[in-house]
Motif scaffolding. Structure first.
Motif, PDB file in Angstrom:
ATOM      1  N   ILE A 197       9.112  11.118  -2.589  1.00  0.00           N
ATOM      2  CA  ILE A 197       7.949  10.104  -2.456  1.00  0.00           C
ATOM      3  C   ILE A 197       6.973  10.305  -3.568  1.00  0.00           C
ATOM      4  O   ILE A 197       6.306   9.298  -3.794  1.00  0.00           O
ATOM      5  N   ASP A 198       6.444  11.632  -3.781  1.00  0.00           N
ATOM      6  CA  ASP A 198       5.457  11.770  -4.949  1.00  0.00           C
ATOM      7  C   ASP A 198       5.883  11.195  -6.126  1.00  0.00           C
ATOM      8  O   ASP A 198       5.078  10.626  -7.054  1.00  0.00           O
ATOM      9  N   GLY A 199       7.374  11.310  -6.533  1.00  0.00           N
ATOM     10  CA  GLY A 199       7.649  10.709  -7.647  1.00  0.00           C
ATOM     11  C   GLY A 199       7.405   9.424  -7.768  1.00  0.00           C
ATOM     12  O   GLY A 199       7.188   8.594  -8.719  1.00  0.00           O
ATOM     13  N   VAL A 200       7.792   8.680  -6.465  1.00  0.00           N
ATOM     14  CA  VAL A 200       7.459   7.398  -6.232  1.00  0.00           C
ATOM     15  C   VAL A 200       6.224   6.593  -6.493  1.00  0.00           C
ATOM     16  O   VAL A 200       6.029   5.662  -7.202  1.00  0.00           O
ATOM     17  N   LEU A 201       5.214   7.477  -5.811  1.00  0.00           N
ATOM     18  CA  LEU A 201       3.863   7.248  -6.104  1.00  0.00           C
ATOM     19  C   LEU A 201       3.158   7.067  -7.611  1.00  0.00           C
ATOM     20  O   LEU A 201       2.569   6.385  -7.904  1.00  0.00           O
TER      21      LEU A 201
ATOM     22  N   LEU B 230       4.753   4.236  -9.436  1.00  0.00           N
ATOM     23  CA  LEU B 230       3.740   3.052  -9.084  1.00  0.00           C
ATOM     24  C   LEU B 230       2.352   3.047 -10.036  1.00  0.00           C
ATOM     25  O   LEU B 230       2.000   2.076 -10.442  1.00  0.00           O
ATOM     26  N   ASP B 231       2.003   4.325  -9.813  1.00  0.00           N
ATOM     27  CA  ASP B 231       0.534   4.338 -10.498  1.00  0.00           C
ATOM     28  C   ASP B 231       0.827   4.148 -12.126  1.00  0.00           C
ATOM     29  O   ASP B 231       0.007   3.343 -12.527  1.00  0.00           O
ATOM     30  N   THR B 232       1.852   5.050 -12.545  1.00  0.00           N
ATOM     31  CA  THR B 232       1.913   4.667 -14.085  1.00  0.00           C
ATOM     32  C   THR B 232       2.002   3.138 -14.669  1.00  0.00           C
ATOM     33  O   THR B 232       1.435   2.755 -15.655  1.00  0.00           O
ATOM     34  N   TRP B 233       2.659   2.593 -13.683  1.00  0.00           N
ATOM     35  CA  TRP B 233       3.084   1.039 -13.930  1.00  0.00           C
ATOM     36  C   TRP B 233       1.950   0.027 -13.729  1.00  0.00           C
ATOM     37  O   TRP B 233       1.952  -1.149 -14.251  1.00  0.00           O
ATOM     38  N   GLU B 234       0.989   0.531 -12.757  1.00  0.00           N
ATOM     39  CA  GLU B 234      -0.180  -0.454 -12.416  1.00  0.00           C
ATOM     40  C   GLU B 234      -0.832  -1.054 -13.637  1.00  0.00           C
ATOM     41  O   GLU B 234      -0.907  -2.183 -13.773  1.00  0.00           O
ATOM     42  N   GLU B 235      -0.999  -0.289 -14.723  1.00  0.00           N
ATOM     43  CA  GLU B 235      -1.583  -0.688 -15.730  1.00  0.00           C
ATOM     44  C   GLU B 235      -0.961  -1.173 -16.881  1.00  0.00           C
ATOM     45  O   GLU B 235      -0.821  -2.151 -17.802  1.00  0.00           O
ATOM     46  N   LYS B 236       0.406  -0.289 -17.208  1.00  0.00           N
ATOM     47  CA  LYS B 236       0.960  -0.506 -18.330  1.00  0.00           C
ATOM     48  C   LYS B 236       2.025  -1.570 -18.180  1.00  0.00           C
ATOM     49  O   LYS B 236       2.339  -2.233 -19.182  1.00  0.00           O
ATOM     50  N   ARG B 237       2.174  -2.298 -16.917  1.00  0.00           N
ATOM     51  CA  ARG B 237       3.007  -3.375 -16.767  1.00  0.00           C
ATOM     52  C   ARG B 237       2.204  -4.458 -17.711  1.00  0.00           C
ATOM     53  O   ARG B 237       2.934  -5.544 -17.951  1.00  0.00           O
ATOM     54  N   LYS B 238       0.833  -4.534 -17.709  1.00  0.00           N
ATOM     55  CA  LYS B 238       0.236  -5.531 -18.724  1.00  0.00           C
ATOM     56  C   LYS B 238       0.646  -5.700 -19.904  1.00  0.00           C
ATOM     57  O   LYS B 238       0.462  -6.820 -20.671  1.00  0.00           O
TER      58      LYS B 238
ATOM     59  N   SER C 281       0.722  -1.299   0.079  1.00  0.00           N
ATOM     60  CA  SER C 281      -0.138  -0.216  -0.093  1.00  0.00           C
ATOM     61  C   SER C 281       0.749   1.238  -0.179  1.00  0.00           C
ATOM     62  O   SER C 281       2.150   1.255   0.536  1.00  0.00           O
ATOM     63  N   GLN C 282       0.245   2.536  -0.404  1.00  0.00           N
ATOM     64  CA  GLN C 282       1.056   3.714  -0.240  1.00  0.00           C
ATOM     65  C   GLN C 282       1.384   4.077   1.059  1.00  0.00           C
ATOM     66  O   GLN C 282       2.376   4.578   1.173  1.00  0.00           O
ATOM     67  N   GLU C 283       0.647   3.574   1.901  1.00  0.00           N
ATOM     68  CA  GLU C 283       0.986   3.839   3.252  1.00  0.00           C
ATOM     69  C   GLU C 283       2.297   3.171   3.679  1.00  0.00           C
ATOM     70  O   GLU C 283       3.288   3.933   4.483  1.00  0.00           O
TER      71      GLU C 283
END
Ligand code: AMP
Ligand code: ZN
Length: 670
Positions: A259-263, A266-274, A86-88
């Protein structure tokens, strides 16, 4: 030029071509010319073994067999990574790093968490000397000969600033396309599918015969450098070095300042990884500054300066309603889970595969269980676990039957095979029908008008029992059947007649002998040339055929030992089916070393005929376009994605006419 110079020259040249091909993806030589040069080098090395260079690209094709892999103690342990979901947890990680570094500035290096098998490779003076698996983290197995076949692992480092001693770590993965193709060819051989690319990679790396490893498509992505000879302050600089030294770069790592860059990443690759073409199961977040890493340190299991963020596996929970046991044409029983329909990765799933009895036992399945279903790299979803706490009192366990659900015959288990079989091949209905359906199928005898329903009807009406009976059918019998009219009856009879022209290798495949798929049939036919030689071959004779193992040999013997099978073959011979190789007068080597992908429709022949023609001229036909493809043979309505892929990979696209010219046929052909 003397032989020593010639060997050195060829070694250098071929290494450069390998690099151009596998790392830069920009080949400058045809596959054919490459193979010629490799053969030349290999011949020279064979006659002058003392002149063979330690980084010779001939290692890429394998050949060395390792019986026991020696154990090797890692110079530094190969650790695990802390996980987060999680982001937390990522924010907590960042706070922890802030505390441990006491307010110094730092940045994060973000990398894909490749879902493969980790590997450590050692270089001495630029030369690859050793490859070691992670093992238990403290010591692993030395699998050097095997990893030398992986094209993206340099045998000798390129460029400058090469340390005397260097350890590189990274992940070996199998691209999804390669995995799918491997399973396709296994299916054609009647072998069960492999579970997922990661396990397959792990299994492949531990094979004894490095030739087999060379035959599988594995890729290495490096992400770690260990040497004390370079004045490097940031890990991301090492990533640049890796690229210059000739390692493959996924191209997707990134350095961010907060950390914003990290998040965001993570967000970008959630879909793109597929759409990557290989599996990643998350992102690894590492403090980039090597000095700070020292300060932050390690726990006993993992570094404190890195963490992995795992994407949720595509998994859902649903109810197991029942398990059916399907009997295939070879008598093999396959358990299939019937599930309450559920949406998973964009499709509604109602069934899942359970491989065999052992798998049922391992999962401890009960009817009505809440089960976890996952769709990973594989095509058919599978049950990965049971929610035990939700099991109903008194639920019935799933029991693997001991008799055939179709004919009541006691099941048997063959040694070395995890499956159960119904041995009643003569009269177990799904076996009888399944064999005929297989016989008539497109890749076998390709009989027009003989679909699955028609086979059921003909067997149920008692008109045929074996596929040999097809050739006795006549018009009167058919026209009297329900659903048959003049046209369909004639059509079927013509289809049956036309099948007499099908070449021997496909006839052999059509017979439906267990483990004899398309490829095995081809190899047997090329070796034995006619059926009588094959029938009389001993088990040893059979094993002597390249790529034919004990299991196939036993299965062939078992098939030919049943007198009714041999009688049936004699009968088919009398009907005029092909049981020997036709030596074709135009058979030549024009296309040897060339690989083709076929797309679209052609004016003069079907796609299968096109395939056969290419193979007759020594070429190879592949199902998808890659950098290795020599030509895309595009007919009318050729697939857009194949064309695109061909253009991207600089694969030459040719028309039907171009092709005929290539094989020396001009214009129309007969
Ligand atoms: P885990 O097995 O979940 O503890 O994760 C640690 C493993 O992740 C390492 O041993 C590597 O095999 C693997 N891994 C994959 N990609 C990376 C990467 N970019 N950096 C570090 N480890 C990675
Ligand atoms: Zn049966």
């Amino acid at each position: 030029m003397d032989i020593k110079e010639k060997i050195a020259l060829l070694t250098e040249e071929l290494k450069q071509h390998n690099y151009n091909y596998y790392v830069l993806a920009k080949p400058t030589i045809s596959d054919y010319d490459f193979d010629q040069k490799l053969k030349e080098l290999s011949a020279l090395e064979e006659s002058h073994p003392e002149l063979k260079l330690p980084d010779s690209p001939t290692a890429r094709v394998g050949g060395e067999v390792t019986k026991d892999f020696p154990s090797f103690r890692h110079l530094k342990p190969m650790l695990s990574l802390g996980n987060s979901y999680s982001q937390e947890e990522i924010k907590d990680f960042d706070e922890q790093v802030q505390k441990l570094t006491g307010g110094q500035e730092y940045s994060f290096l973000l990398e894909h968490k490749f879902d493969g098998v980790s590997l450590s490779v050692h270089y001495e003076n630029g030369l690859l000397v050793r490859g070691v698996t992670r093992g238990d983290g403290v010591s692993g197995d030395e699998i050097t000969a095997n990893i030398k076949t992986i094209p993206s692992i340099p045998l000798r480092l390129r460029g400058d600033n090469i340390p005397q001693r260097l350890e590189v770590r990274g992940e070996v993965i199998m691209p999804l396309v390669a995995f799918a193709q491997l399973n396709e060819s296994r299916a054609a051989e009647g072998l069960p599918p492999l579970m997922n690319p990661r396990n397959t990679t792990a299994g492949t790396l531990k094979m004894q015969d490095s030739k087999v490893v060379a035959g599988r498509t594995l890729v290495f992505y490096a992400y770690y450098v260990d040497t004390d000879e370079l004045p490097v302050e940031k890990d991301s600089v090492y990533m640049d070095y890796l690229e210059k030294w000739g390692f493959l770069n996924s191209g997707y790592h990134s350095v961010v300042n907060d950390i914003d860059g990290v998040l965001n990443y993570l967000d970008t690759w959630e879909e793109k990884r597929k759409s990557l073409g290989y599996d990643i199961d998350g992102i690894v977040i590492k403090v980039d500054e090597l000095g700070l890493r020292q300060e932050i340190g390690f726990t006993s299991k993992a570094p404190r300066w890195a963490i992995s963020y795992k994407y949720k596996a595509e998994e859902v929970t649903t109810t197991l309603e029942s398990v059916s046991f399907q009997v295939g044409r070879t008598g093999k029983l396959t358990p299939v889970a019937n599930l309450s329909p559920v949406l998973l990765a964009g499709t509604t799933v109602k069934r899942a595969s359970i491989h065999n009895a052992d798998e049922i036992e391992r999962l401890g399945l009960h009817i009505g269980d809440k089960v976890k279903v996952e769709k990973g790299g594989e095509i058919i979803p599978k049950i990965v676990g049971v929610l035990l706490e939700e099991r109903q009192q008194g639920a019935t366990p799933v029991v693997f039957p001991d008799i055939c659900p179709e004919c009541g015959t006691p099941l048997i288990r063959v040694e070395g095979d995890a499956n159960h079989y119904c041995p009643n091949s003569e009269s177990c209905p799904p076996q009888v029908k399944g064999r005929i359906k297989h016989f008539a199928s497109r890749k076998a005898m390709d009989i027009d008008g003989l679909g699955s329903e028609i086979v059921n009807q003909l067997v149920d009406e008692g008109l045929i029992v074996t596929y040999a009976d097809l050739y006795d059918l006549n018009y009167e019998q058919l026209i009297n059947l329900e659903r048959f009219a003049d046209l369909s009856a004639r059509n079927l009879l013509n289809g049956i007649k036309a099948s007499k022209e099908i070449p021997f290798e496909r006839v052999l495949f059509a017979l439906g002998i267990r483990y004899v798929g398309e490829t095995v049939a081809k190899k047997l036919v090329r070796y034995f040339k006619n059926i009588d030689k094959l029938i009389s071959a001993s088990e040893e004779d059979l094993i002597a055929v390249p790529d034919i193992g004990g299991q196939i040999a036993k299965s062939l013997k078992a098939f030919f030992e049943i007198p009714s099978n041999v009688q049936m073959i004699q009968k088919l011979k009398l009907f005029g089916l092909n049981f020997e190789i036709e030596e074709k007068d135009h058979q030549t080597d024009t296309l040897v070393g060339k690989s083709f992908v076929i797309s679209g429709v052609f004016s003069e022949r079907s796609r299968d005929e096109m395939k056969e023609l290419i193979e007759n001229f020594g070429g190879e036909v592949k199902s998808s376009v890659s950098k290795k493809t020599s030509f895309l043979l595009a007919g009318e309505k050729a697939g857009g994605s194949k064309l695109e892929k061909a253009e991207k990979n600089e694969v030459k696209i040719i028309s039907e006419d171009d092709f005929y010219k290539m094989i020396g046929w001009t214009g129309s052909t007969t």
